[in-house]
Each structure stands twice: as C-alpha cells, then as structure tokens.
Scaffold this active site. Structure first.
Site, PDB file in Angstrom:
ATOM      1  N   GLY B  12      -1.124 -15.778  -1.000  1.00  0.00           N
ATOM      2  CA  GLY B  12      -1.507 -15.593  -2.451  1.00  0.00           C
ATOM      3  C   GLY B  12      -0.392 -16.249  -3.304  1.00  0.00           C
ATOM      4  O   GLY B  12       1.058 -16.394  -3.208  1.00  0.00           O
ATOM      5  N   THR B 140       6.427 -12.978  -1.456  1.00  0.00           N
ATOM      6  CA  THR B 140       5.164 -12.047  -1.538  1.00  0.00           C
ATOM      7  C   THR B 140       5.805 -10.988  -2.645  1.00  0.00           C
ATOM      8  O   THR B 140       6.864 -10.620  -2.662  1.00  0.00           O
ATOM      9  CB  THR B 140       4.999 -11.370  -0.152  1.00  0.00           C
ATOM     10  OG1 THR B 140       4.136 -10.336  -0.436  1.00  0.00           O
ATOM     11  CG2 THR B 140       6.198 -10.576   0.428  1.00  0.00           C
ATOM     12  N   ASP B 142       4.367  -8.041  -2.582  1.00  0.00           N
ATOM     13  CA  ASP B 142       4.499  -6.994  -1.837  1.00  0.00           C
ATOM     14  C   ASP B 142       5.613  -6.372  -1.427  1.00  0.00           C
ATOM     15  O   ASP B 142       5.707  -5.347  -0.869  1.00  0.00           O
ATOM     16  CB  ASP B 142       3.284  -7.209  -0.657  1.00  0.00           C
ATOM     17  CG  ASP B 142       1.993  -7.296  -1.326  1.00  0.00           C
ATOM     18  OD1 ASP B 142       1.817  -6.842  -2.200  1.00  0.00           O
ATOM     19  OD2 ASP B 142       1.137  -7.859  -0.411  1.00  0.00           O
ATOM     20  N   MET B 186      -1.355  -3.665  -7.220  1.00  0.00           N
ATOM     21  CA  MET B 186      -1.843  -4.288  -5.896  1.00  0.00           C
ATOM     22  C   MET B 186      -0.867  -3.660  -5.007  1.00  0.00           C
ATOM     23  O   MET B 186       0.278  -2.998  -5.149  1.00  0.00           O
ATOM     24  CB  MET B 186      -1.245  -5.630  -6.050  1.00  0.00           C
ATOM     25  CG  MET B 186      -2.625  -6.415  -6.654  1.00  0.00           C
ATOM     26  SD  MET B 186      -2.093  -8.358  -6.673  1.00  0.00           S
ATOM     27  CE  MET B 186      -3.785  -9.056  -7.245  1.00  0.00           C
ATOM     28  N   GLY B 187      -1.475  -3.703  -3.584  1.00  0.00           N
ATOM     29  CA  GLY B 187      -0.569  -3.025  -2.597  1.00  0.00           C
ATOM     30  C   GLY B 187      -1.398  -2.437  -1.654  1.00  0.00           C
ATOM     31  O   GLY B 187      -1.978  -1.134  -1.727  1.00  0.00           O
ATOM     32  N   GLU B 243      -3.518   0.034  -4.921  1.00  0.00           N
ATOM     33  CA  GLU B 243      -5.078   0.077  -4.533  1.00  0.00           C
ATOM     34  C   GLU B 243      -5.470   0.454  -2.970  1.00  0.00           C
ATOM     35  O   GLU B 243      -6.510   0.731  -2.754  1.00  0.00           O
ATOM     36  CB  GLU B 243      -5.321  -1.545  -4.489  1.00  0.00           C
ATOM     37  CG  GLU B 243      -4.598  -2.297  -3.616  1.00  0.00           C
ATOM     38  CD  GLU B 243      -4.809  -3.757  -3.637  1.00  0.00           C
ATOM     39  OE1 GLU B 243      -5.839  -4.301  -3.912  1.00  0.00           O
ATOM     40  OE2 GLU B 243      -3.728  -4.710  -3.360  1.00  0.00           O
ATOM     41  N   GLN B 298      -0.631  -9.400 -12.300  1.00  0.00           N
ATOM     42  CA  GLN B 298       0.773  -8.984 -11.970  1.00  0.00           C
ATOM     43  C   GLN B 298       1.273  -9.883 -11.059  1.00  0.00           C
ATOM     44  O   GLN B 298       2.507  -9.745 -10.729  1.00  0.00           O
ATOM     45  CB  GLN B 298       0.243  -7.552 -11.247  1.00  0.00           C
ATOM     46  CG  GLN B 298      -0.535  -7.574 -10.090  1.00  0.00           C
ATOM     47  CD  GLN B 298      -1.126  -6.250  -9.593  1.00  0.00           C
ATOM     48  OE1 GLN B 298      -0.359  -5.196  -9.278  1.00  0.00           O
ATOM     49  NE2 GLN B 298      -2.495  -6.094  -9.833  1.00  0.00           N
ATOM     50  N   ARG B 299       0.640 -10.756 -10.253  1.00  0.00           N
ATOM     51  CA  ARG B 299       1.271 -11.437  -9.314  1.00  0.00           C
ATOM     52  C   ARG B 299       1.632 -13.061  -9.852  1.00  0.00           C
ATOM     53  O   ARG B 299       2.516 -13.704  -9.349  1.00  0.00           O
ATOM     54  CB  ARG B 299       0.495 -11.833  -8.086  1.00  0.00           C
ATOM     55  CG  ARG B 299      -0.510 -12.560  -8.123  1.00  0.00           C
ATOM     56  CD  ARG B 299      -1.625 -12.734  -6.849  1.00  0.00           C
ATOM     57  NE  ARG B 299      -2.648 -13.562  -7.120  1.00  0.00           N
ATOM     58  CZ  ARG B 299      -3.962 -13.441  -6.278  1.00  0.00           C
ATOM     59  NH1 ARG B 299      -3.715 -12.945  -5.168  1.00  0.00           N
ATOM     60  NH2 ARG B 299      -4.907 -14.458  -6.396  1.00  0.00           N
TER      61      ARG B 299
END
Lengths: 405, 405
Positions: B12, B140, B142, B186-187, B243, B298-299
């Site tokens: 991503g 990432t 994340d 996200m996550g 999420e 957000q990313r």
C-alpha cells in the site's frame, strides 16, 4: 450613546467562520466604538438562554490571531429556525435580551437559514420600532447563496477537495489492476464543491475522469457507459459525485438501497450514494472498487485552507461591522468580483430578504453536454478562490487551534 | 565491475515511500558507483515483465526534490507474493532479468510481504550462488514490523490522524445537543495508528474520549457503558476505533452486519465497524450519531506529513544503498532509537528473515486497564515521530506532486 454589538455563528462549521468572527472583533475594536463585542454561545438559541461571552475582554491579541486560523465554530452553533409568525413570543424574549445587554448591533454569520434569522429579526425590529441593526455575514461551503459571487468557506473547502482528490488520484493509480474509486463530496442540492474536484486534474485524460453534480439527472445506465468508455483509456478510474445526485424522477441515488439495507438492529442504514455506486460497479464490472466519503473534514479542515478565503472571511466580518455601525440593517455582506486576472473583489451589502431561503445552483453552462464533466470556465472562476496558504501554527506536531473548554 | 541497482515499491502507498526512493537515488549518485539506478514499475510483478525506468537519467534534480514530497508510490506498486517453493520457475526468470539488466543490487521498499520477497530472493541467490545483494527498506503506516523502533510512513500517518481527529473534535462540538462521532482508523491487526488519535486530546476530559484497538477484545456492552459514563461529563463524544476491532470470540465488529445487510443488487455490502457502531449508538441512545472513515488519505496525504518521517524515510533509502554497496544482503534497514528527548535514532541492518511475516502488536502496557484509552507512554514514543512540516510546493492552489503520465 454606547451600544454593544452581539455576534453569533449558525449552521454547519467551516474552516473560516472564525476568521469572520476575528474580522468583526478586530474592526469593532478599531472603529473607536466604545461598546463591547459579545459572542452568542450556540447562536440565537444560546442567546435566548442568556448564554454569551465578552469577546472584547476575554480574548487576548494572541488568541484573536489564533482564532483567525481555527476551523469549526468557536462560539458554538445552532440549527434554530425562528418562527414565521412575528407575533410569536420568541421575538419579545430576544429583544428583551437586547435591551438588558444594551445591544445596538447584531451580526449573524451563516448560510441560508441564518440569513432567514437576520431577515426575521430585522422585520420584527421594523414592526416594533426598535433601532437595533441587523447584518448577515455569509458562510457556507456549499457556495449556494444568491447575490454574492461566492461565499466565505467555499474557497477553503474547494482547496481541500481539489488537494485531497489529487492525492486520492495518486493513491488509486499505484496498481496495474483495473479499479474504480468513487469520491462522494458534500452538496445536497448544489454541485459547487464537487465541481472543485475538477481542479485536481493535471492533464487531458487524467483523473478524476468523471464528475457528476446534482444539477444534471443521474442515470445508472449512462454511468455504466461512461465507465466502460473510460476503461478503454485507463485502468484506474477516479469518479467524483455530489452526495445529492438524483435521477430523472428526482429520487436520490443514496435512496436506492433503502429498501434492501437493514442493519443488525433491524433499522434502515443511512447510505451515501458513493456506497450505492460502489455496489453497482462491483456488480457490473467485477473490478476492485472503493468509495470514499470526504466527510466533515472537507468543511472543517485547517490543513489546506485558502489564504484568500481566510482574508475574505475576515473582510466580510469587518464589512459587517462597518455597515452596522453606519446604520445599515436587513442586509447581508455580499462579494462582488471586479476581475478574474488579476483577481479583485469588494464587499457590498445586499438586501437579505432577497437572499434568505434562496439557492444558487451550479450553472448549467459550466457542465459539459454529456453531464459528466465540468468546463474550464468553472476553473477560471474557482482558481482565484483557492490561492495561498497561511502559515500554520503548530503545537506538539499538530495544528494549534483556539477552543472554549 | 560496474553494476546497476534496481529498486521497487510494493504494498500500500504511504506519504513517504517516495522519500525512500529519493534517498536511495541520491545516495547511489553520491556514492560514486558508476552504475545506474533502475526503478521497477509496479514492483517485482512489473520487473518480471521487463517494466523498468532509468531513475539515474530520467529524473532531473528538480523532479527528484519534488519526488521527496510526493505521496503514494511513484513507481507504482504490486501485491505479488513470490512462491514459497524456491524451485518455482519465477526465480530463474527474475535472475535472468538481473543478468540482462546487469543488476548487482536490489532494494525493495515495503512492509511485511515485501520483506518476504527480499528474504526469498536472498535465499534463492544463496542457493544458486548469485552475488546479487538484497536489502529491504521498511515502509508501512501500520508500524507493525518487528526489530525496528518504528517504520517510515507511520509518523506522517499518525500526524494526519492526530490533526484530522483534532479538527473532527472541533467540528463535533459546535452544537449543544448530545452527539456521538465515531472515527474509524486503519489497522486490521495492530492499533498503532488508532492510538495516534490520543495525540489529538488537549486536556483531561477532552475528546477523543474513548479509543479502542484490536489488541483488546471489544464488547458492545462495555461500549454502551463507556458511552453512558462519558455522557455524564460531556454532551459531544468523539470515539476512535481501529477498523480491526474484534470481540472476545475473534469476530470482527465489521462482520456483525454481514447477515442483515444486502445492497440493492442482492450482494453483501462491505461495512466498516464505524457504521456498525453508528447503528448501535443510534439504536441504544437515540442521539445524533455519525461515523467517519478516514480512508485512504490517512496513508497517502501530503498535507500533514511529518518532516521527521520524510527525513527518516530518505535516510532509510540511503542506508539501504550504503549497505548493499558494502556487500550486505538478506537484511532490512531498521531504526534504533537512542533517546526520546532529545529524540535521536540511527539506522542498522537487521536479518530480514526474522522480520518478514511477523507482526508487532501495540504493547498491552500502553493500553489502560479498562481497554478504552491509551497511556502517556505511547505519547512519549509517538510525539517525536510527528514533528516538523516540510515547506509544501504548490501549483495553482493545490500541492504539486511528481507523477508518471
């Protein structure tokens, strides 16, 4: 005789409604008028409950500067519609408060409904022979007020939409596999803000490849054909739609799923049109599809505010003070554009009764014949409104904003 | 003997994956090595189809500087997993390409899956006695890679989340009427990014008032009680959820509506947990409720990137070049933190086989006992990562980014 000015904010937040508050407070201070500026907490609804603060004494110069760049509504807002019947007991209650707080001037920052409040209070004052003066300061990201070239709040929202869609276009283009990304943008009845996504396109054939506004009837069949044609040119498609797109029969696309869609608690789910179109694309094309609702940040983000918009919002606040001190009433401060390049505009008061409860639609002549794109004329109109970035004030890595605790 | 370096981006997009590309291209140029830097278009998948560009000749200095601040993945990305079986015919195909393009060095920018690619290619090289060197550059939002203090991309995403949630908090507080705003972040498996919403809180009792991560089992009953208690203190509640929150039994909250929710075309709708919780709150509390999915911005947003993150991502790219030229292979560039205040870190290569396919969860000790908030220890960890804002390059009122046409 010394009179105070009271100012309120009403309706949905924007990135620059506080800049208008800043402009008004500053202009009143500088006018030499010896009254105070009072702020209604939660608009006319809070004012009815005597909920006000003293902006002349309670804000330091530093806080006032921070207020200028703070999004949302510092004073709090309301969605309170005054009764149509001027004999309602609400009116004497409000005017009693005016007397008790020694109010001579009333400014109200808002959109259609707020201008209705200004109109009704002006008419009631006329009726009872009160000399309180009422002026509206325009504010709406929807850009749908008549008699003004544009509204404060639109420029920043448009800049946010254009910038965000630009980034979504980059994000949506990283994989080779075919994909559709649907971006749902605010605008129930008018497509101004969705049209701003046009400003994200960098070259002929670039995304967003399709833009649909509420001003043109939407058809799933045409949507299918538009996508089918677009896939012949590019594997990754970004489509922008107004939340309020509706079909020929007037049914909102977001209502298409109402019958079928219940949540786990047995209630109807509220769905955006983006989600409906997402399902449609998945069903018909079988490609990767994603819908993105820009949501509240398009109206209230300070990350990508337009300096032009901030300055004009402050100017509108100041013009409101000037007009009301000069004895004007039952007016809204409107923007008149003098030229596109170089961009020049000025403020002028217009009859608020001709503005309230009206809606300025996106011009049909700025939509292409196929009803799926925006013409360059809109870009010429909108580009000056999104120019400039104020220096952001940061604290601990995030924007520093002013708030009432 | 002159060898080329090939670099690819995978997985991503993030706001800083291109800064790593920038750092690598720049470091290779400055190393005095006389080969070229080739960019894989769409990662290893595109490389297999001979799809590369020459970054040494095709990018001007000005474009390279713009690349550093451009979000998403300039080279394009892929989600291509190499076969576990090293006897697969894919490997000789890739190594044939290495020979044909005279590749001596291979850098891959990505997360877990991309590190798996680095690991497999390194092992295949070992197996066949190839002297091509392989290094992974972490990437990432994340923040879930092991053996590194944090990952490039996380700082900018965290800064975007904290700033955006701060603005949502302002927006959600303008009305007097009780309301709940649910922000879905996200996550899927790790709560790092959702935890960053903690940085939006300005004082004790401020929003976001509740934060739920996937690391703690979620229960609707506790959620109800948490909201009920929070309403006793404030009328407007902002709640942040990952999420991937799931209940004690391991069922994702976003799956709760699967049975009931069909779209107009008869298919299951994909729902986020935010929408499920929105329905729950509407049902149980009858208050105004809204769910907001921060979605792809957000990313991939460049609006609120962290300068620290940009510089560290570039540093990781440069460290990858340095390591690979020094003959290192089968490694990932990891970040080691030397101190929080003043913040200091350095890069060091770590064994990629210990990193790929692992997941670093959010530490339990940074979640409060009730499982609905984040402790100050996390703030101390995360704050240095979101500091600084690079000067943005603007064009026609929107950010100027580099793109391949």
């Amino acid at each position: 005789m010394m009179k105070n000015l009271v100012i309120g904010q009403s309706g949905g937040p924007t990135a620059v409604i506080n800049a208008s508050l800043y402009g008004a407070v500053k202009a009143f201070r500088e006018s030499g008028a010896d009254g105070h500026v009072l702020g209604m907490i939660n608009g006319i609804e809070g004012f009815l409950a005597d909920h006000v603060m003293d902006l002349s004494t309670d804000l330091s110069d530093e806080e006032l500067e921070l207020l200028k760049l703070t999004p949302a509504a510092y004073l709090g807002s309301c969605r309170y519609k005054l009764p149509a019947d001027l004999d309602s007991e609400v009116y004497p209650a409000i005017f009693d408060n005016f007397r008790e707080m020694n109010i001579g001037y009333f400014l109200y920052v808002g959109g259609n409904d707020s201008m209705d409040t200004v109109d009704k209070l002006s008419r009631y004052a006329e009726k009872i022979g009160s000399d309180v003066k009422f002026i509206g300061i325009p504010k709406t990201i929807d850009n749908d007020l008549v008699l003004t070239d544009h509204t404060p709040g639109f420029g920043s929202a448009a800049k946010y939409v254009a910038s965000t869609v630009r980034e979504i276009v980059l994000d949506a283009s990283v994989y080779q596999q075919r994909s559709v990304t649907i971006v749902e943008i605010m605008g129930r009845h008018a497509g101004w803000l969705t049209a701003a996504s046009r400003l994200a396109r960098k070259y002929e054939g670039d995304n967003p490849c399709l833009i649909y506004l509420p001003e043109t009837p939407f058809s799933l069949e045409q949507f299918y054909n538009d996508l089918d044609a677009a896939f012949k040119k590019s594997p990754n498609l970004v489509v922008c739609v107004s939340e309020g797109i509706a079909d020929e029969g007037g049914t909102f696309v977001c209502e298409y799923s109402d019958a079928a869609k219940l949540d786990s608690f047995g209630h109807k789910m509220l769905t955006g049109c983006g989600e409906v179109l997402e399902s449609f694309v998945r069903d018909k094309f079988g490609v990767k599809v994603r819908s993105i609702e820009l949501n509240v940040n398009q109206r209230c983000s300070g990350m990508m505010v337009s300096e032009t918009d901030i300055e004009e919002a402050a100017m509108a606040g100041a013009a409101g003070v000037k007009a009301v001190l000069a004895g004007e009433t039952k007016k809204m401060i409107a923007f008149k554009r003098d030229s596109d390049m170089p961009y020049k505009m000025h403020c002028t008061p217009e009859d608020v009764s001709l503005i309230c409860n009206q809606e300025k639609k996106f011009p049909k002549e700025w939509i292409n014949a196929a009803g799926n794109d925006i013409t360059d004329d809109f870009s010429a109109y909108a580009l000056p409104l999104i120019q400039g970035e104020p220096k952001r004030v940061m604290e601990n890595g995030v924007p520093k904003y002013l708030y009432r605790k």
